[in-house]
Design an enzyme around this catalytic site. Structure first.
Site, PDB file in Angstrom:
ATOM      1  CG  HIS A 121      41.384  46.254   9.266  1.00 28.62           C
ATOM      2  ND1 HIS A 121      41.315  46.260   7.891  1.00 28.62           N
ATOM      3  CD2 HIS A 121      42.079  47.366   9.612  1.00 28.62           C
ATOM      4  CE1 HIS A 121      41.976  47.312   7.428  1.00 28.62           C
ATOM      5  NE2 HIS A 121      42.435  48.008   8.455  1.00 28.62           N
TER       6      HIS A 121
ATOM      7  CD  GLU B 252      38.760  35.021  41.798  1.00 29.94           C
ATOM      8  OE1 GLU B 252      38.813  35.499  42.971  1.00 29.94           O
ATOM      9  OE2 GLU B 252      37.714  34.998  41.128  1.00 29.94           O
TER      10      GLU B 252
ATOM     11  CD  GLU C  44      33.653  45.806  40.434  1.00 27.21           C
ATOM     12  OE1 GLU C  44      33.799  44.611  40.129  1.00 27.21           O
ATOM     13  OE2 GLU C  44      34.509  46.431  41.097  1.00 27.21           O
TER      14      GLU C  44
ATOM     15  CE  LYS D  45      34.092  38.735  44.851  1.00 26.90           C
ATOM     16  NZ  LYS D  45      34.521  39.757  45.791  1.00 26.90           N
TER      17      LYS D  45
ATOM     18  CE  LYS E 201      38.661  48.726  49.813  1.00 25.68           C
ATOM     19  NZ  LYS E 201      37.623  49.568  49.229  1.00 25.68           N
TER      20      LYS E 201
ATOM     21  N   GLY F   6      38.240  49.611  45.030  1.00 26.57           N
ATOM     22  CA  GLY F   6      39.195  48.789  44.279  1.00 26.57           C
ATOM     23  C   GLY F   6      39.447  49.339  42.881  1.00 26.57           C
ATOM     24  NE  ARG F   7      33.506  50.521  40.816  1.00 29.17           N
ATOM     25  CZ  ARG F   7      32.963  49.912  41.865  1.00 29.17           C
ATOM     26  NH1 ARG F   7      33.525  48.831  42.386  1.00 29.17           N
ATOM     27  NH2 ARG F   7      31.850  50.367  42.421  1.00 29.17           N
TER      28      ARG F   7
HETATM   29  O1  F6P Z   1      35.145  41.836  41.722  1.00 31.08           O
HETATM   30  C1  F6P Z   1      34.845  42.403  42.941  1.00 31.08           C
HETATM   31  C2  F6P Z   1      36.023  43.054  43.564  1.00 31.08           C
HETATM   32  O2  F6P Z   1      35.712  43.301  44.882  1.00 31.08           O
HETATM   33  C3  F6P Z   1      36.469  44.323  42.856  1.00 31.08           C
HETATM   34  O3  F6P Z   1      35.705  45.423  43.203  1.00 31.08           O
HETATM   35  C4  F6P Z   1      37.879  44.405  43.294  1.00 31.08           C
HETATM   36  O4  F6P Z   1      38.613  45.326  42.531  1.00 31.08           O
HETATM   37  C5  F6P Z   1      38.309  42.967  43.111  1.00 31.08           C
HETATM   38  O5  F6P Z   1      37.193  42.218  43.529  1.00 31.08           O
HETATM   39  C6  F6P Z   1      39.533  42.563  43.870  1.00 31.08           C
HETATM   40  O6  F6P Z   1      39.365  42.756  45.246  1.00 31.08           O
HETATM   41  P1  F6P Z   1      40.576  42.756  46.228  1.00 31.08           P
HETATM   42  O7  F6P Z   1      41.478  43.872  45.875  1.00 31.08           O
HETATM   43  O8  F6P Z   1      39.989  42.894  47.597  1.00 31.08           O
HETATM   44  O9  F6P Z   1      41.305  41.440  46.082  1.00 31.08           O
END
Ligand code: F6P
Length: 548
Positions: A389, A216, A358, A513, A210, A272-273
């Site tokens: 199990h 990452e 979240e 972060k 987003k 995002g979620r």
């Molecule tokens: O973990 C925080 C967060 O902002 C989430 O809300 C989001 O889904 C994720 O990181 C990834 O964010 P992006 O889509 O901006 O890479």
């Protein structure tokens, strides 16, 4: 806004506390069913293809009436309507919350800041459908002219969990000639394992972010580009044929080197979620095809419309949210298990963890006041029979109250062989048996009547009263998956509304972060990082010592 009373100060909250203390000091499901066997029929709500049975809950008619009064007092439906009108109910980020617009019909009008967002939603869906069609038909080729056989989604959190979960859930509907991988972890092993057996000439990377700033994702995407270029002779022009982006941030996408013609857009009013039914679902759309994707959106919409139109007492997300509040705030439950009886839903609960935790893992209310009431529960679980199990022992006989959702389907997916389809009844027998055992247990008398020696009777007695919701659908289709996800989205919304928290921000993930960026130079160069606490400084030193 600061005059909004805390939920615990409302008379409706006190009424529930009194009800728990006086009327239901020790709610007992055997007694509740004996007093009213009709609850097996009455405590069922239907929405779309879902039959949601909440009869095995530690509630009676009065509990439900009081919970509904709490929902009314906290104006859950008022906040819902404000959300649907495009008001900026995500106050801390000053954003509208309009994921429901992602599945609105073409002719709907939903405004954010005075602008109808629906045409843009459908323009992106059409662009996705065109691209997905070209990948699936082989018309879109890679840099060397080979058709795409592998699709690697690089994203994390909401840009990973949704498409990864839905790809697994709908595997039976996917094009089996294509390979899909989902890379999220900044651990290089994730990308390594995802691409080690792939031909770069046949591989498309979908960079899903987003913000397009998530470390990452950008790190993995950069490494993926190096892998691609190394495999294709280093010609930078290859990137355009092998990388597309899903983002709200055109500037950052361009900076990364992806042409915005190959970008699929979404908007800051999509959390995002809450985003996998937006452009973030491109990998899924390639897998299942645009028609199936639209069927999934229709499924979301069925539940959206139900949430808006169903009366409170038959409103599935409202009831599920309220039952969660009952356990979380009045009966002391700390967690909530989601236990699908479907191999295809193996990632469903992991997806819900972000959606729920979240959203509602907050400890200040919408006015910034510290909460003195419990907010979101720990959500956990894995597919049911495997859990039986492993950890079900604790649910049955441990000391903790763990309300659970059991999710199952009347039919297995059609592509299984007859023999494997026949296993489905056994799978579902397990679901029904667990619901019964958890609710009604086995009394000491019943144990003794079986001839169990007296000294063993306490160990083999099950107290029961472990509450479950059973969600039964005919088959795990794209529409049913959409229905399930929308159901949980709105359940989470309901709970956030009652707890008076902002369910749509996520400031809690920021600190980690920022600190990771600060700590990294200490690991790589041994740089002195000011502000490291003594424990972390010692860990960094130990790491440096061992990494030599
Ligand atoms: O973990 C925080 C967060 O902002 C989430 O809300 C989001 O889904 C994720 O990181 C990834 O964010 P992006 O889509 O901006 O890479």
């Amino acid at each position: 806004m600061s005059d909004v009373p805390e939920p615990t100060r409302r008379p409706e909250w006190a009424a529930l506390e009194n009800h728990r203390a006086d009327t239901l000091p020790q709610p007992d499901l055997r007694e509740l069913f004996a007093a009213d066997p009709s609850r097996a029929q009455r405590y069922v709500v239907r929405v779309g293809d879902l039959r949601i049975d909440y009869s095995k809950h530690l509630v009676n008619d009065e509990t439900l009436a009081l919970l509904l009064e709490l929902a009314e007092a906290t104006d859950v439906f008022g906040l819902r309507d404000a959300m649907l009108r495009g008001e900026r109910i995500n106050t801390t980020e000053d954003r509208a919350v309009l994921h429901t617009a992602l599945r609105a019909p073409r002719d709907a009008v939903i405004e954010a800041d005075g602008e109808n967002v629906v045409p843009a939603v459908h323009a992106v869906l059409d662009k996705m459908a065109d691209f997905a069609g070209r990948i699936r038909s082989g018309e879109w080729t890679g840099h060397t002219g080979k058709r795409v056989r592998n699709v690697v989604n690089i994203g994390i959190g909401g840009s990973d969990l949704g498409p990864a979960m839905a790809y697994e859930a709908l595997r039976a509907y996917t094009d089996r000639s294509l390979t899909f991988r989902f890379v999220s972890n900044v651990d290089g092993a994730d990308l390594h394992e995802a691409v080690r057996d792939l031909d770069p000439a046949e591989t498309l990377f979908i960079v899903a972010s987003k913000t397009f700033t998530t470390i990452e994702t950008i790190t993995n995407a950069t490494s993926a580009r190096s892998w691609l270029l190394a495999g294709l002779g280093g010609d930078e022009k290859a990137v355009a044929r092998h990388f597309v982006a899903l983002s709200t941030n055109a500037g950052k996408v361009t900076d990364f080197g992806i042409d915005t013609a190959n970008m699929f857009e979404f908007w800051d009013w999509v959390g995002g979620r809450y985003s996998y039914d937006s452009a973030i679902g491109l990998s899924l759309m390639i897998a299942i095809g645009p028609d199936r994707f639209r069927e999934m959106l229709d499924g979301f919409r069925i539940v959206d419309e139900h949430f808006v139109n169903a009366p409170a007492e038959a409103n599935a997300p409202l009831l599920m949210g309220l039952l969660g509040v009952w356990y979380n705030n009045f009966l002391g439950a700390q967690s909530h298990a989601v236990l699908p009886y479907s191999h295809y839903l193996s990632k469903f609960t992991a997806y819900l963890q972000q959606l729920d935790m979240e959203s509602n893992g907050k400890s200040v209310d919408r006015q910034g006041r510290p909460v003195t009431w419990q907010t979101g529960p720990v959500v956990w679980g894995t597919p049911g029979t495997n859990g039986q199990h492993a950890y079900y022992q604790l649910i049955h006989q441990g000391t903790k109250l763990i309300p659970a959702d059991l999710i199952g389907f009347a039919r297995p997916v059609a592509e299984l062989s007859d023999e494997l389809q026949a296993q489905h009844d056994l799978l579902m027998a397990n679901l029904f048996a667990q619901g019964q055992a958890l609710a009604f247990g086995k009394t000491a008398e019943e144990v003794r009547a079986e001839g169990v020696p007296e000294e063993q009777a306490p160990h083999r007695t099950f107290r029961g009263n472990r509450p479950t919701t059973t969600i039964l659908a005919t088959e795990l289709t794209p529409s049913v998956l959409g229905q399930l996800i929308a159901l949980y989205e709105h359940k989470v919304f309901v709970q956030g509304a009652i707890w008076n928290i902002d369910s749509f921000d996520q400031w809690g993930v920021e600190l980690g972060k920022v600190l990771a960026k600060r700590v990294e130079p200490a690991l790589t160069t041994g740089a002195d990082v000011p502000g490291l606490d003594p424990s972390t400084a010692a860990l960094v030193a130990a790491y440096r010592e061992r990494r030599k």
